[in-house]
Design a protein around this motif. Structure first.
Motif, PDB file in Angstrom:
ATOM      1  N   ASP A  42       0.872  -1.172   0.000  1.00 23.84           N
ATOM      2  CA  ASP A  42       0.000   0.000   0.000  1.00 23.84           C
ATOM      3  C   ASP A  42       0.910   1.223   0.000  1.00 23.84           C
ATOM      4  O   ASP A  42       1.569   1.508   0.990  1.00 23.84           O
ATOM      5  N   VAL A  43       0.960   1.929  -1.116  1.00 26.06           N
ATOM      6  CA  VAL A  43       1.895   3.038  -1.307  1.00 26.06           C
ATOM      7  C   VAL A  43       1.221   4.357  -0.937  1.00 26.06           C
ATOM      8  O   VAL A  43       0.098   4.626  -1.367  1.00 26.06           O
ATOM      9  N   SER A  61       8.259   1.240  -0.240  1.00 27.67           N
ATOM     10  CA  SER A  61       9.572   0.623  -0.107  1.00 27.67           C
ATOM     11  C   SER A  61      10.602   1.388  -0.927  1.00 27.67           C
ATOM     12  O   SER A  61      11.789   1.369  -0.635  1.00 27.67           O
ATOM     13  N   ARG A  62      10.130   2.089  -1.976  1.00 30.48           N
ATOM     14  CA  ARG A  62      10.940   3.022  -2.762  1.00 30.48           C
ATOM     15  C   ARG A  62      10.117   4.290  -2.949  1.00 30.48           C
ATOM     16  O   ARG A  62       8.896   4.252  -2.889  1.00 30.48           O
ATOM     17  N   THR A  64      -8.413   1.692  -4.464  1.00 24.38           N
ATOM     18  CA  THR A  64      -7.498   0.675  -4.953  1.00 24.38           C
ATOM     19  C   THR A  64      -8.050   0.017  -6.204  1.00 24.38           C
ATOM     20  O   THR A  64      -9.247   0.005  -6.444  1.00 24.38           O
ATOM     21  N   GLY A  65      -7.172  -0.515  -7.016  1.00 25.71           N
ATOM     22  CA  GLY A  65      -7.574  -1.199  -8.234  1.00 25.71           C
ATOM     23  C   GLY A  65      -6.734  -0.750  -9.401  1.00 25.71           C
ATOM     24  O   GLY A  65      -5.874   0.119  -9.270  1.00 25.71           O
ATOM     25  N   ASP A 124      -3.348   2.861  -5.803  1.00 23.55           N
ATOM     26  CA  ASP A 124      -2.197   3.077  -4.931  1.00 23.55           C
ATOM     27  C   ASP A 124      -1.711   1.811  -4.225  1.00 23.55           C
ATOM     28  O   ASP A 124      -0.976   1.883  -3.248  1.00 23.55           O
ATOM     29  N   VAL A 125      -2.102   0.637  -4.737  1.00 24.64           N
ATOM     30  CA  VAL A 125      -1.648  -0.624  -4.165  1.00 24.64           C
ATOM     31  C   VAL A 125      -0.929  -1.426  -5.249  1.00 24.64           C
ATOM     32  O   VAL A 125      -1.476  -1.646  -6.331  1.00 24.64           O
TER      33      VAL A 125
END
Length: 147
Positions: A28-29, A75-76, A106-107, A46-47
């Protein structure tokens, strides 16, 4: 990473696509948007998927104009720049386009692709022709089915 349509008119969509492995699978960004009236901008996607790929669709606000930064923190990290102008498709409201809901949803991003009726018809004809050939081969004299 690619930006599809880095320059858009008001209410048009821009997609920011990260290839597999950019983020962790299923991550999940956090997405942040800055620019004129950024609180009224919307985005979806955003996932990251199971391979760590992510496709985010961005729509500026109806009264947006200028440069917008879309920042990704997971993570980045990455920051994309999208420019919005009032061109020939400028609108008073972006409510006519339900493809992107307000806020984070999301999607996968909508691509606008459709299946052509010619493709469906061509596939049906190919399937029918294949069935006819198999039937004809099975009825040939001297044909013995294998066991």
């Amino acid at each position: 990473m690619t930006i599809d349509h880095p320059v858009v008119d008001t209410c048009e969509l821009s997609s920011i696509v990260f290839s597999a492995g950019f983020f962790d699978p299923g991550e999940d960004v956090d997405v942040g948007i800055s620019g004129a009236n950024a609180a009224d901008a919307s985005y979806s996607g955003d996932v990251a998927d199971a391979e760590g790929a992510l496709a985010l669709t961005f729509r500026p606000p109806a009264d947006g104009n200028g440069r917008y930064t879309v920042s990704f923190d997971g993570s980045r990290s990455y920051t994309a720049l999208i420019t919005v102008s009032h061109g020939h498709d400028a609108a008073v409201s972006c409510d006519h386009d339900p493809a992107v809901a307000s806020g984070s949803v999301t999607g996968l991003a909508r691509t606008g692709g459709d299946v052509s009726p010619w493709m469906i018809g061509g596939g049906a004809i190919a399937l029918l022709a294949g069935g006819v050939l198999v039937t004809a081969a099975a009825r040939r004299p001297g044909h013995r089915p294998t066991r």
